[in-house]
Every structure is written in C-alpha cells, then in structure tokens.
Design a protein around this motif. Sequence first.
Motif, PDB file in Angstrom:
ATOM      1  N   PHE A   1       0.704  -1.229  -0.409  1.00 53.78           N
ATOM      2  CA  PHE A   1      -0.046   0.124  -0.138  1.00 53.78           C
ATOM      3  C   PHE A   1       0.796   1.622  -0.124  1.00 53.78           C
ATOM      4  N   ASP A   2       2.051   0.897  -0.371  1.00 56.83           N
ATOM      5  CA  ASP A   2       3.249   2.268  -0.208  1.00 56.83           C
ATOM      6  C   ASP A   2       2.956   3.239   0.886  1.00 56.83           C
ATOM      7  N   VAL A   3       3.161   2.885   2.342  1.00 55.93           N
ATOM      8  CA  VAL A   3       2.877   2.998   3.744  1.00 55.93           C
ATOM      9  C   VAL A   3       4.344   3.702   4.003  1.00 55.93           C
ATOM     10  N   GLN A   4       5.202   5.024   4.014  1.00 61.01           N
ATOM     11  CA  GLN A   4       6.702   4.861   4.115  1.00 61.01           C
ATOM     12  C   GLN A   4       6.010   5.120   5.489  1.00 61.01           C
ATOM     13  N   ASN A   5       6.760   4.235   6.330  1.00 55.40           N
ATOM     14  CA  ASN A   5       6.757   4.519   8.093  1.00 55.40           C
ATOM     15  C   ASN A   5       7.860   4.182   9.039  1.00 55.40           C
ATOM     16  N   ASN A   6       9.031   3.645   7.730  1.00 55.48           N
ATOM     17  CA  ASN A   6       9.840   4.457   8.825  1.00 55.48           C
ATOM     18  C   ASN A   6      10.933   5.406   7.810  1.00 55.48           C
ATOM     19  N   GLN A   7      11.067   6.282   9.004  1.00 53.59           N
ATOM     20  CA  GLN A   7      12.072   7.431   9.110  1.00 53.59           C
ATOM     21  C   GLN A   7      13.739   7.344   8.780  1.00 53.59           C
ATOM     22  N   PHE A   8      14.463   7.773   8.756  1.00 46.68           N
ATOM     23  CA  PHE A   8      15.682   7.735   8.458  1.00 46.68           C
ATOM     24  C   PHE A   8      16.762   9.254   8.449  1.00 46.68           C
ATOM     25  N   ILE A   9      17.228   9.903   9.240  1.00 49.11           N
ATOM     26  CA  ILE A   9      18.239  10.729   8.817  1.00 49.11           C
ATOM     27  C   ILE A   9      19.493  10.563   8.174  1.00 49.11           C
ATOM     28  N   VAL A  10      19.155  11.138   6.649  1.00 46.16           N
ATOM     29  CA  VAL A  10      20.861  10.692   6.339  1.00 46.16           C
ATOM     30  C   VAL A  10      21.893  11.569   6.187  1.00 46.16           C
ATOM     31  N   ILE A  11      23.276  11.576   6.240  1.00 45.40           N
ATOM     32  CA  ILE A  11      23.899  12.181   6.270  1.00 45.40           C
ATOM     33  C   ILE A  11      25.255  12.152   5.464  1.00 45.40           C
ATOM     34  N   SER A  12      25.231  13.093   4.284  1.00 49.14           N
ATOM     35  CA  SER A  12      26.417  12.708   3.107  1.00 49.14           C
ATOM     36  C   SER A  12      27.009  13.927   2.851  1.00 49.14           C
ATOM     37  N   CYS A  13      28.467  12.970   2.188  1.00 51.01           N
ATOM     38  CA  CYS A  13      30.056  14.022   3.092  1.00 51.01           C
ATOM     39  C   CYS A  13      29.171  15.024   1.690  1.00 51.01           C
ATOM     40  N   SER A  14      29.508  16.042   1.725  1.00 45.74           N
ATOM     41  CA  SER A  14      29.225  16.704   0.634  1.00 45.74           C
ATOM     42  C   SER A  14      30.484  17.221  -0.950  1.00 45.74           C
ATOM     43  N   ASN A  15      31.343  16.316  -0.094  1.00 50.83           N
ATOM     44  CA  ASN A  15      32.632  16.262  -0.879  1.00 50.83           C
ATOM     45  C   ASN A  15      32.451  15.012  -1.727  1.00 50.83           C
ATOM     46  N   CYS A  16      32.296  13.471  -1.430  1.00 46.20           N
ATOM     47  CA  CYS A  16      32.577  12.711  -2.188  1.00 46.20           C
ATOM     48  C   CYS A  16      30.767  11.944  -1.975  1.00 46.20           C
ATOM     49  N   GLY A  17      29.940  11.610  -1.318  1.00 45.23           N
ATOM     50  CA  GLY A  17      29.154  12.141  -1.207  1.00 45.23           C
ATOM     51  C   GLY A  17      28.522  10.508  -0.606  1.00 45.23           C
ATOM     52  N   TYR A  18      29.406   9.745   0.086  1.00 42.34           N
ATOM     53  CA  TYR A  18      29.407   9.036   1.263  1.00 42.34           C
ATOM     54  C   TYR A  18      28.203   8.827   2.320  1.00 42.34           C
ATOM     55  N   SER A  19      27.580   8.207   2.215  1.00 42.76           N
ATOM     56  CA  SER A  19      26.260   8.184   3.304  1.00 42.76           C
ATOM     57  C   SER A  19      25.397   7.645   4.042  1.00 42.76           C
ATOM     58  N   GLU A  20      25.719   7.401   5.321  1.00 41.73           N
ATOM     59  CA  GLU A  20      25.190   6.586   6.409  1.00 41.73           C
ATOM     60  C   GLU A  20      23.421   7.246   6.972  1.00 41.73           C
ATOM     61  N   PHE A  21      22.627   6.243   6.757  1.00 35.97           N
ATOM     62  CA  PHE A  21      21.354   6.482   7.228  1.00 35.97           C
ATOM     63  C   PHE A  21      21.253   6.050   9.083  1.00 35.97           C
ATOM     64  N   TYR A  22      20.718   6.731   9.865  1.00 41.16           N
ATOM     65  CA  TYR A  22      20.361   6.850  11.303  1.00 41.16           C
ATOM     66  C   TYR A  22      18.869   6.410  11.558  1.00 41.16           C
ATOM     67  N   ASN A  23      18.372   5.408  12.028  1.00 44.61           N
ATOM     68  CA  ASN A  23      16.653   5.557  12.312  1.00 44.61           C
ATOM     69  C   ASN A  23      16.029   6.882  12.901  1.00 44.61           C
ATOM     70  N   LYS A  24      15.572   7.735  12.594  1.00 48.60           N
ATOM     71  CA  LYS A  24      14.726   8.630  13.152  1.00 48.60           C
ATOM     72  C   LYS A  24      14.231   8.798  15.025  1.00 48.60           C
ATOM     73  N   LYS A  25      14.010   7.721  14.663  1.00 50.56           N
ATOM     74  CA  LYS A  25      12.921   7.079  16.146  1.00 50.56           C
ATOM     75  C   LYS A  25      14.257   6.932  17.764  1.00 50.56           C
ATOM     76  N   SER A  26      15.243   5.752  16.878  1.00 51.13           N
ATOM     77  CA  SER A  26      16.171   6.126  17.846  1.00 51.13           C
ATOM     78  C   SER A  26      17.304   7.235  18.445  1.00 51.13           C
ATOM     79  N   SER A  27      17.370   8.099  17.138  1.00 60.28           N
ATOM     80  CA  SER A  27      18.806   9.400  17.442  1.00 60.28           C
ATOM     81  C   SER A  27      18.596  10.526  17.432  1.00 60.28           C
TER      82      SER A  27
END
Length: 68
Positions: free
Chosen positions: A31-57
């Motif tokens: 049903f396309d329910v987007q119930n998982n929320q994350f904060i994504v931190i991306s390096c401005s130089n190379c684009g490397y990204s890490e996802f953090y669970n918004k609820k736990s962090s």
Amino acid sequence: MEEKEGCIKCGSTDADQKEVSMTGTGLSKMFDVQNNQFIVISCSNCGYSEFYNKKSSSGSNILDLFFG
C-alpha cells in the motif's frame, strides 16, 4: 590513539543532512505506506552517506555520529 575527524572515505568535514521515509515489507510495501523514517548524513565532497533511524537517534547529534 588519534581520533579521525571527518568523512571516513575522504576526510572532508562538510556534510549535508536530509530526512527520508521508506516503506517496509508486506502490507506497508503493497500500500506504499512509508512508515520508516531516517536521517541521512552525506559527505558534501564524495557523497558517502549513512542512514540513522530517526526514532532511535532523535536525542543525539547525528553529525557527531557521522564524524566520529
């Protein structure tokens, strides 16, 4: 032991932060329910990204986690 600061891939200290939502599995995917929320931190130089669970962090500084 010396602590590394910055992106673990390129060493840059410039980063971008975004919030994203994603579907899970099963019925939420069907049903396309987007119930998982994350904060994504991306390096401005190379684009490397890490996802953090918004609820736990939500109480901590995410950029501190990214930069070590």
